[in-house]
Design an enzyme around this catalytic site. Structure first.
Site, PDB file in Angstrom:
ATOM      1  N   SER A  70      -8.179   9.121   2.058  1.00 62.28           N
ATOM      2  CA  SER A  70      -9.198   8.082   1.994  1.00 62.28           C
ATOM      3  C   SER A  70     -10.563   8.590   1.553  1.00 62.28           C
ATOM      4  O   SER A  70     -11.346   7.833   1.000  1.00 62.28           O
ATOM      5  CB  SER A  70      -9.304   7.369   3.338  1.00 62.28           C
ATOM      6  N   HIS A  88      -4.175   3.292   1.188  1.00 61.66           N
ATOM      7  CA  HIS A  88      -4.836   3.191  -0.122  1.00 61.66           C
ATOM      8  C   HIS A  88      -3.865   3.215  -1.292  1.00 61.66           C
ATOM      9  O   HIS A  88      -4.284   3.243  -2.444  1.00 61.66           O
ATOM     10  CB  HIS A  88      -5.868   4.312  -0.279  1.00 61.66           C
ATOM     11  N   LYS A 113      -6.792  -3.739   2.555  1.00 64.79           N
ATOM     12  CA  LYS A 113      -7.385  -3.010   1.430  1.00 64.79           C
ATOM     13  C   LYS A 113      -6.969  -3.685   0.121  1.00 64.79           C
ATOM     14  O   LYS A 113      -7.479  -4.749  -0.177  1.00 64.79           O
ATOM     15  CB  LYS A 113      -7.042  -1.542   1.551  1.00 64.79           C
TER      16      LYS A 113
HETATM   17  C1  LIG Z   1      -8.412   2.035   6.500  1.00 66.58           C
HETATM   18  C2  LIG Z   1      -7.415   3.037   6.902  1.00 66.58           C
HETATM   19  C3  LIG Z   1      -6.677   2.886   8.075  1.00 66.58           C
HETATM   20  C4  LIG Z   1      -6.973   1.815   9.079  1.00 66.58           C
HETATM   21  O1  LIG Z   1      -6.576   0.557   8.636  1.00 66.58           O
HETATM   22  P1  LIG Z   1      -7.306  -0.726   9.235  1.00 66.58           P
HETATM   23  O2  LIG Z   1      -6.363  -1.836   8.952  1.00 66.58           O
HETATM   24  O3  LIG Z   1      -8.600  -0.836   8.536  1.00 66.58           O
HETATM   25  O4  LIG Z   1      -7.473  -0.493  10.703  1.00 66.58           O
HETATM   26  C5  LIG Z   1      -5.696   3.808   8.344  1.00 66.58           C
HETATM   27  N1  LIG Z   1      -5.465   4.838   7.509  1.00 66.58           N
HETATM   28  C6  LIG Z   1      -6.170   5.030   6.389  1.00 66.58           C
HETATM   29  C7  LIG Z   1      -5.874   6.190   5.510  1.00 66.58           C
HETATM   30  C8  LIG Z   1      -7.181   4.141   6.057  1.00 66.58           C
HETATM   31  O5  LIG Z   1      -7.907   4.340   4.971  1.00 66.58           O
END
Ligand SMILES: *Cc1c(COP(=O)(O)O)cnc(C)c1O
Length: 402
Positions: A183, A211, A243
């Site tokens: 991320s 992602h 996302k």
């Molecule tokens: C955003 C993210 C999460 C968490 O997901 P949410 O639905 O926002 O709680 C978990 N792992 C990674 C790699 C992320 O980027």
């Protein structure tokens, strides 16, 4: 911490001393702005280069309409946890569709990716066992290991050999978890090698594809599909709906029995309210739009190529990333913040990521791209970045004359 104002004051002073103060800013995205690429911040419309809405689906008319229609039909809250009457037909259909999308037998919805990660690690690792994780994994995977009571060992970033060495050295290693796309760096994990060693040594492999889902691989099926790995090779696949799919929530996909164990054991599944059915309906519409409108992934790929080639021409050293996450390392937090401010003044909203989220000395701009960006917006960002970096260098030269 002692319960007194001095303790609070000391703690916050420490946050400030380390340039780690985080602030809330009201930033509004809206279909009224005409594009998912804009955010209104303090009354100014900025081009947003920090959202994870990689395909612009959060503003898709079909997604909005599905959410609205389902809320009219079912009301807003689900009213209960999944196993106590909160699991609706919308949830069920979304789980089926996500299973089909990821090529798995079954999928289980979670209210957030954070909770899905806690759930998986705690359900497949017990006290006394060892969990292996990439050093740059998302905080929620680290927290999952802490909560499980298992021993957490971290291997060097994206180093499958280092991971294999740890498996060899620790008999009780039971689970390896990795981000699919990292991320903060935007690079992709060495999934085929990790899958081979995990299978050979009998470890569960969990991939957090927050992602990758929607963006990478054939039809956006994610980093695991891009590497052509099935449920035998990656038994635990986590994806988020907040996302690239532009909604909210998350899921874990895998073989029937694996998901059944998760349903039976996972406290972040059992003891929380199910996501609103309207969000499940929105996610179904988003998944469908992401399949129908492959042009969104093509536009995103073009935007990534454009940013990288323009940056390279302008001498801006982006990190080596092929994904929508394009970080630019600045180094110290104060300079990174200063550059972020300059960009904001020039009309761009760019995330500044500092320690402790990233290693000390690697404060960065985390530029993210979307299918919603126009080529001209990318060109303008590069121009503003070049000017900002130039100004930073001048300031440094003034501060430290030779
Ligand atoms: C955003 C993210 C999460 C968490 O997901 P949410 O639905 O926002 O709680 C978990 N792992 C990674 C790699 C992320 O980027």
């Amino acid at each position: 911490m002692r319960r007194n104002t001095e303790a609070l004051h000391a703690l916050l002073a420490d946050v400030d001393r380390q340039q780690r103060r985080r602030v809330q800013r009201i930033a509004e995205r809206s279909p009224r702005h005409g594009s998912a690429a804009f955010s209104a911040v303090d009354g100014r419309l900025l081009v947003n280069f920090c959202s994870n809405d990689y395909l612009g689906l959060s503003q898709h008319p079909d997604v909005i309409a599905a959410c609205r229609a389902a809320a009219s039909e079912h009301g807003v809250g689900s009213g209960a946890a999944h196993l106590l009457g909160g699991h609706s037909a919308e949830h069920q259909s979304l789980e089926r569709e996500l299973a089909a999308f990821t090529g798995r037998q079954r999928a289980l919805l979670f209210s957030t990716g954070y909770m899905a990660n806690l759930a998986v690690v705690c359900s497949f690792a017990d006290r006394g066992e060892v969990v292996l994780q990439d050093r740059l994994n998302h905080a929620s995977l680290i927290d999952g290991a802490r909560l499980s009571g298992a021993r957490l060992l971290r291997y060097a970033h994206a180093d499958a050999d280092a991971a294999a060495t740890l498996m060899q050295a620790h008999e009780s290693a039971c689970l390896l978890a990795t981000d699919g796309v990292f991320s903060m760096d935007g690079d992709v994990a060495p999934l085929p090698s990790l899958a081979d060693s995990c299978r050979e040594k009998g470890l569960w492999l969990m991939v957090d594809d927050a992602h990758g889902i929607g963006v990478l691989g054939p039809d956006g099926r994610g980093s695991v599909a891009a590497a052509d790995l099935d449920s035998e090779q990656v038994p635990l696949l986590m994806g988020t709906l907040g996302k690239a799919l532009g909604c909210f929530g998350a899921f874990v996909a895998g073989d029937d029995q694996v998901i059944e164990v998760l349903l039976q054991r996972a406290r972040p599944y059992i003891y929380t309210t199910a996501m609103p059915p309207a969000l499940a309906a929105a996610a179904r519409a988003a998944l469908s739009a992401s399949q129908r409108e492959g042009w969104r992934r093509e536009r995103l790929a073009k935007n990534i190529a454009r940013l990288r080639s323009q940056a390279s021409q302008a001498g801006i050293p982006l990190m080596p990333s092929a994904t929508a996450i394009q970080p630019l390392i600045i180094g110290d937090s104060a300079s990174a913040l200063q550059l972020g401010e300059r960009l904001s003044a020039a009309g761009f909203l760019v995330g500044v990521t500092r320690p402790p989220t990233v290693p000390i000395g690697s404060a960065r701009l985390r530029i993210t791209l979307s299918a919603a960006h126009e080529p001209e917006q990318i060109d303008a960002l590069i121009e503003a970045l070049a000017a900002g970096l130039h100004a930073l260098r001048n300031d440094a030269a003034l501060a430290n004359p030779a």
